[in-house]
Each structure stands twice: as structure tokens, then as C-alpha cells.
Design an enzyme around this catalytic site. Structure first.
Site, PDB file in Angstrom:
ATOM      1  N   HIS A 135      34.326  19.083   0.403  1.00 34.03           N
ATOM      2  CA  HIS A 135      33.286  18.206   0.930  1.00 34.03           C
ATOM      3  C   HIS A 135      32.566  17.438  -0.179  1.00 34.03           C
ATOM      4  O   HIS A 135      31.542  16.808   0.049  1.00 34.03           O
ATOM      5  CB  HIS A 135      32.288  19.058   1.728  1.00 34.03           C
ATOM      6  CG  HIS A 135      31.353  18.275   2.585  1.00 34.03           C
ATOM      7  ND1 HIS A 135      29.989  18.310   2.425  1.00 34.03           N
ATOM      8  CD2 HIS A 135      31.586  17.426   3.618  1.00 34.03           C
ATOM      9  CE1 HIS A 135      29.410  17.529   3.306  1.00 34.03           C
ATOM     10  NE2 HIS A 135      30.353  16.977   4.045  1.00 34.03           N
ATOM     11  N   LYS A 137      31.611  14.593  -3.029  1.00 38.02           N
ATOM     12  CA  LYS A 137      31.668  13.147  -3.209  1.00 38.02           C
ATOM     13  C   LYS A 137      31.378  12.896  -4.681  1.00 38.02           C
ATOM     14  O   LYS A 137      30.223  12.834  -5.111  1.00 38.02           O
ATOM     15  CB  LYS A 137      30.651  12.412  -2.339  1.00 38.02           C
ATOM     16  CG  LYS A 137      30.963  12.453  -0.843  1.00 38.02           C
ATOM     17  CD  LYS A 137      30.400  13.671  -0.172  1.00 38.02           C
ATOM     18  CE  LYS A 137      30.657  13.631   1.345  1.00 38.02           C
ATOM     19  NZ  LYS A 137      30.172  14.850   2.003  1.00 38.02           N
ATOM     20  N   ASP A 142      35.850   7.362 -17.343  1.00 38.22           N
ATOM     21  CA  ASP A 142      35.950   7.367 -18.811  1.00 38.22           C
ATOM     22  C   ASP A 142      35.255   8.564 -19.456  1.00 38.22           C
ATOM     23  O   ASP A 142      34.989   8.552 -20.659  1.00 38.22           O
ATOM     24  CB  ASP A 142      35.390   6.069 -19.402  1.00 38.22           C
ATOM     25  CG  ASP A 142      36.296   4.873 -19.135  1.00 38.22           C
ATOM     26  OD1 ASP A 142      37.471   5.090 -18.787  1.00 38.22           O
ATOM     27  OD2 ASP A 142      35.825   3.733 -19.249  1.00 38.22           O
ATOM     28  N   HIS A 308      22.092  10.836   6.687  1.00 40.07           N
ATOM     29  CA  HIS A 308      23.179  11.640   6.137  1.00 40.07           C
ATOM     30  C   HIS A 308      22.829  12.235   4.774  1.00 40.07           C
ATOM     31  O   HIS A 308      23.650  12.921   4.170  1.00 40.07           O
ATOM     32  CB  HIS A 308      24.446  10.780   6.031  1.00 40.07           C
ATOM     33  CG  HIS A 308      25.700  11.570   5.845  1.00 40.07           C
ATOM     34  ND1 HIS A 308      26.315  11.701   4.622  1.00 40.07           N
ATOM     35  CD2 HIS A 308      26.456  12.273   6.728  1.00 40.07           C
ATOM     36  CE1 HIS A 308      27.406  12.438   4.749  1.00 40.07           C
ATOM     37  NE2 HIS A 308      27.510  12.807   6.016  1.00 40.07           N
ATOM     38  N   LYS A 310      21.254  14.566   1.732  1.00 39.26           N
ATOM     39  CA  LYS A 310      21.028  15.992   1.513  1.00 39.26           C
ATOM     40  C   LYS A 310      20.202  16.120   0.235  1.00 39.26           C
ATOM     41  O   LYS A 310      20.738  16.120  -0.873  1.00 39.26           O
ATOM     42  CB  LYS A 310      22.349  16.750   1.333  1.00 39.26           C
ATOM     43  CG  LYS A 310      23.392  16.516   2.450  1.00 39.26           C
ATOM     44  CD  LYS A 310      24.365  15.467   2.063  1.00 39.26           C
ATOM     45  CE  LYS A 310      25.600  15.411   2.952  1.00 39.26           C
ATOM     46  NZ  LYS A 310      25.409  15.346   4.363  1.00 39.26           N
TER      47      LYS A 310
END
Length: 477
Positions: A135, A137, A142, A308, A310
Site C-alpha cells: 500500500h 506510495k 537519483d 484520502h 493520512k
């Protein structure tokens, strides 16, 4: 801020730091720079700019990469960098991308020399292993720039002006400094879980990029680092604890920690969606409001299309941003990644954003006869609700767990149920009655799926037993 706060007092800071480090399983890192990113438009612009400027490597890990205008823009940017000789590696979650993007979507990147792996598809020998999801993201470019967030790579986060659906409300950060090496290591762990080891990348610079101290918490199934940290912060907070969560399903210990803080005088607030992308989950979550409200915790529902984010901010000194929701799926089941920041400047930014968000929220309060909603001054009317076309977390499973908890409490009398529990209990009763009727009149309709499930479980258990029997003694744990 009062000098008595354990998050800043010199007399107790060492003890608090030790407790937080052990709870999170992550050391405190200094010398970092942090930039707050609000909503998908800012995220996508920053992420694409970093990818297009990559010279050595791009490491991308995301729960959903959707085959739409946004997803194709990211894929094409990755393809261009791969053709230029940049090492490009992508980890996408199997369930998150199911029906969103597939082999054909990623083929141009693979043809350009990029590498794409899918996390945890169903496998023989692991009948329920697929429940554990990636889950995270995460983006590392680099070895010097890092990004983490709640935002998935999908145009859904941008809203739909044609249907008068505003953008989703979400939060993330851009990072530089020593924390980026930890982010790269976290990606390498996910990469190893999906196959071979990550190739050696260029050495990371050791120089500090700022003066922010933080912890990177990259959790794996059953590690519970974020869960322990959330519990610890609820215990340490002395003045304020402001939480934003997309799919709040608090466990009894965590709810008890929050209510204990509120009863001890802490200003505890919880901001959740008013219109979820899965309405059933929002309805089930509301059944947990009453104990929070009775303890003095203030609960707010967002008036936009979907909240959405958190995040958490405590005592004007500590903040958390990332992918973890306040539910068991995130705490114990998924691979998640969050950053816990101990910096008054960043905490002030996040607190200011929180107060701004409350101007677009509705406060939920208790009254003797009924629940009423008092809108804050400046609150806007609710726009059309977001249409459900998939989500970014295990929300259906979360809703099922919530319903099961309610039914279990009713059957074995574990706790006192409130009026808000009547809806989920009635839904469960209706579902069971329908199943009973179906079993009575058409037993074969239930027998065939049950038989297939038993055969599937038997096959997987047999494969697992065969594998265990073939293990060498020196392979034992």
C-alpha cells in the site's frame, strides 16, 4: 508550547526518543529538508518534474497505477528516462492495479529497458497470502530526492469538473537528506520481495540538506511499527492530537488510548470523509463515533468529494504523513511507509492545514435525543459524492471486519452496543436470512462454491505440506 510536553522537554526528551525509536523500529535522522505537498495536482507536478530530471535512477512504488491520462503520463516519462539510459524500477501492487493497468500498459516501459514487478499476486501454496498488499506510495529519484504520500497514480485524485466532483483531499511530502537513503533501502526490500535483489546504485551523498529530524517507518506485514508509534503518541501528547484518516476503523486498544488522552485534557480531533468512495465503509465507520464523542474527542466529516489523507500532528512539535490508515489492514497486514517528523516548523504547517480543512468540514456532536450536525463557520455545502470505481486500500475487507465485530459483540455480549450499531446489525441479519433461505431452497447454489473453496484450500495446504517436507534441516527458521 508548554515546557512540560514530553515531545520537547529537555528533562524527558531522551526517554521519549528512546520509546519512540523502539515503538516505530526506526532511528531518529537529522539533517533533512521537508516540503509539504497538498492534493494530487501538486504531487503529480513534483513527481513528474523529478522523474523527467532523473540522471541515474528512478524507483517508483505505488498501490495503484491506473491506465488513464495521469497513469500514461507517468509511464511515458519513465519510458523516456529508460531510453536515455536511466535505471527505472517499478513495483505495483497486484490487487491495487487489478482492472486498472496490466501487462500491456507496462510493455512500452519494459521494451525501453525499464523493469516492472507486480507485488504479491495469488500463489499456489499460499491460499490467503494475497491478502497482504503493498500500500506504499513512494518515489526515489537519483538517490537524492524522495517522495511519500497517500496519493495513487490515477486521474481520480484530480476530481471530475464535468460532473462537478472536486479533487480528492490528500497529503504527502517531498524529502531530501539522509532519509532518502532509508527510502531507497525500503524500496529495495519491496523489490527483493518480488524477485531478485536491486542492482547496486550510485553512492548517496552524506551531506545534510536541512535541519529537520525525522523517522522513516517502512512497515511490513505483522511488524506493527506504525501501530505501536500511534499508540505511543496518543500516550505522550499533552496538549493536542489532531488526526486525519481516510478509512478509520479504530481497534479497541487504540480507541482507548485516544479516549484516555481526551479525558486527560488533550484536545483530540479526528477528521474523516463525509462521502467515502465506498459509502458502506463510511456508514460502518460512523458506528464507532459514539465512544469517541462521549470521551470528548471532536469528530469532523469532510465535505468534499473524498478525504484520502493520512496525517497526525501533536503538541505543535510532532507530525506524521504517509500511506498508513488507522485500521488493522494498514497497521498489521500491508506494506506501508510513513515519515514521523519532529520539527516545530513543519508541525505548524500541518496544523495550519488541518485548521483550514476544518473550515470545509462538519462537526458531529451528541445530543440527548438525536445526533445533530453543527457546521463550522465558513463550511461549504457538500458537493456531489465521488463515484465508486475502485479504491486505494482494503476498504471492503475493513468494512467486513467492522460488521463482523458488531455482530460478534451482539452474539456474545462482549460490549454495550449503541444506536449507531443498529444499521450494521440489521444488514447482517438480512444477509444471514437470505443465505438461510438460499440454503433451504437451493442448496446446490451454496454447495458448489463451498466445494470449490474447500478444494482450493486443500490443494494449497497439500502444496505447502509438500514444500515443508522437502525443506533441508538447515533451512529451518
Amino acid at each position: 508550547m508548554p515546557a512540560t510536553s514530553p515531545l520537547s522537554s529537555p528533562a524527558t526528551r531522551l526517554l521519549a526518543e528512546q520509546a519512540l525509536s523502539r515503538s516505530a523500529g526506526a532511528p531518529l535522522l537529522g539533517g533533512n529538508a521537508v516540503e509539504l505537498l497538498i492534493d494530487a495536482e501538486a504531487h503529480f507536478a513534483a513527481w513528474l518534474d523529478a522523474i523527467r530530471g532523473a540522471r541515474r535512477s528512478v524507483l517508483l512504488e505505488n498501490y495503484i497505477v491506473r491506465d488513464d491520462a495521469v497513469g500514461r503520463a507517468f509511464r511515458d516519462a519513465l519510458v523516456e528516462r529508460a531510453r536515455a539510459g536511466v535505471f527505472v524500477a517499478v513495483v505495483a501492487d497486484w490487487m491495487g492495479c487489478l482492472g486498472q493497468s496490466g501487462h500491456a500498459f507496462w510493455q512500452p516501459l519494459r521494451s525501453a529497458g525499464g523493469q516492472v514487478r507486480v507485488f504479491n499476486p495469488p500463489q499456489l501454496g499460499q491460499p490467503f497470502g494475497w491478502l497482504s498488499r503493498d500500500h506504499r506510495k513512494l518515489l526515489v529519484v537519483d538517490g537524492t530526492q524522495g517522495f511519500l504520500s497517500g496519493v495513487c497514480i490515477s486521474a481520480k485524485w484530480l476530481g471530475d469538473a464535468r460532473r462537478n466532483v472536486p479533487p480528492w483531499r490528500d497529503t504527502g511530502v517531498a524529502l531530501r537528506g539522509p532519509v532518502v537513503a532509508e527510502m531507497q533501502a525500503a524500496f529495495a526490500q519491496s523489490w527483493a520481495e518480488t524477485g531478485g535483489e536491486l542492482p547496486a546504485l550510485a553512492p548517496l551523498p552524506a551531506a545534510a540538506a536541512g535541519n529537520v529530524t525525522l523517522r522513516l517507518i517502512a512497515t511490513q506485514p505483522s511488524s506493527a511499527g506504525i501501530y505501536r508509534l500511534d499508540q505511543m503518541i496518543a500516550a505522550l501528547a499533552r496538549r493536542t492530537l489532531w488526526l486525519t484518516d481516510a478509512y478509520f476503523v479504530g481497534t479497541a486498544p487504540y480507541v482507548q488510548a485516544l479516549t484516555a488522552a481526551a479525558r486527560d485534557g488533550v484536545d483530540v480531533r479526528l477528521l474523516v470523509p463525509g462521502a467515502s468512495d465506498i459509502p458502506m465503509v463510511a456508514s460502518l465507520s460512523r458506528s464507532g463515533y459514539r465512544p469517541l464523542l462521549r470521551a470528548g474527542i471532536r469528530v469532523f466529516e469532510w465535505n468534499g468529494s473524498m478525504l484520502h489523507a493520512k496525517t497526525a500532528v501533536a503538541d505543535g512539535q510532532w507530525a506524521r504523513v504517509g500511506s498508513s490508515n488507522l485500521n488493522l489492514a494498514s497497521w498489521l497486514n500491508n506494506r506501508e511507509i510513513d515519515v514521523a517528523i519532529e520539527d516545530a516548523g513543519f508541525a505548524a504547517q500541518l496544523a495550519a492545514q488541518y485548521e483550514h480543512d476544518l473550515t470545509r468540514a462538519t462537526e458531529i456532536v451528541l445530543s440527548p435525543r438525536r445526533r445533530r450536525r453543527d457546521k463550522l463557520r465558513g463550511a461549504t455545502e457538500r458537493p456531489p459524492r465521488a463515484h465508486h470505481d475502485g479504491g486505494s486500500s482494503s476498504r471492503a475487507a475493513t468494512g467486513a471486519v467492522r460488521l463482523a465485530n458488531r455482530m460478534g459483540a451482539a452474539l456474545i455480549d462482549q460490549r454495550v452496543l449503541g444506536r449507531a450499531d443498529a444499521g450494521p446489525l440489521a444488514l447482517g441479519a438480512i444477509a444471514l436470512l437470505l443465505l438461510a433461505a438460499l440454503a433451504w431452497w437451493q442448496p446446490a447454489v451454496l454447495a458448489w462454491p463451498l466445494g470449490l473453496l474447500c478444494a482450493w484450500l486443500a490443494l494449497n495446504l497439500a502444496i505447502r505440506a509438500w514444500r515443508e517436507r522437502r525443506r533441508r534441516p538447515d533451512d529451518a527458521d
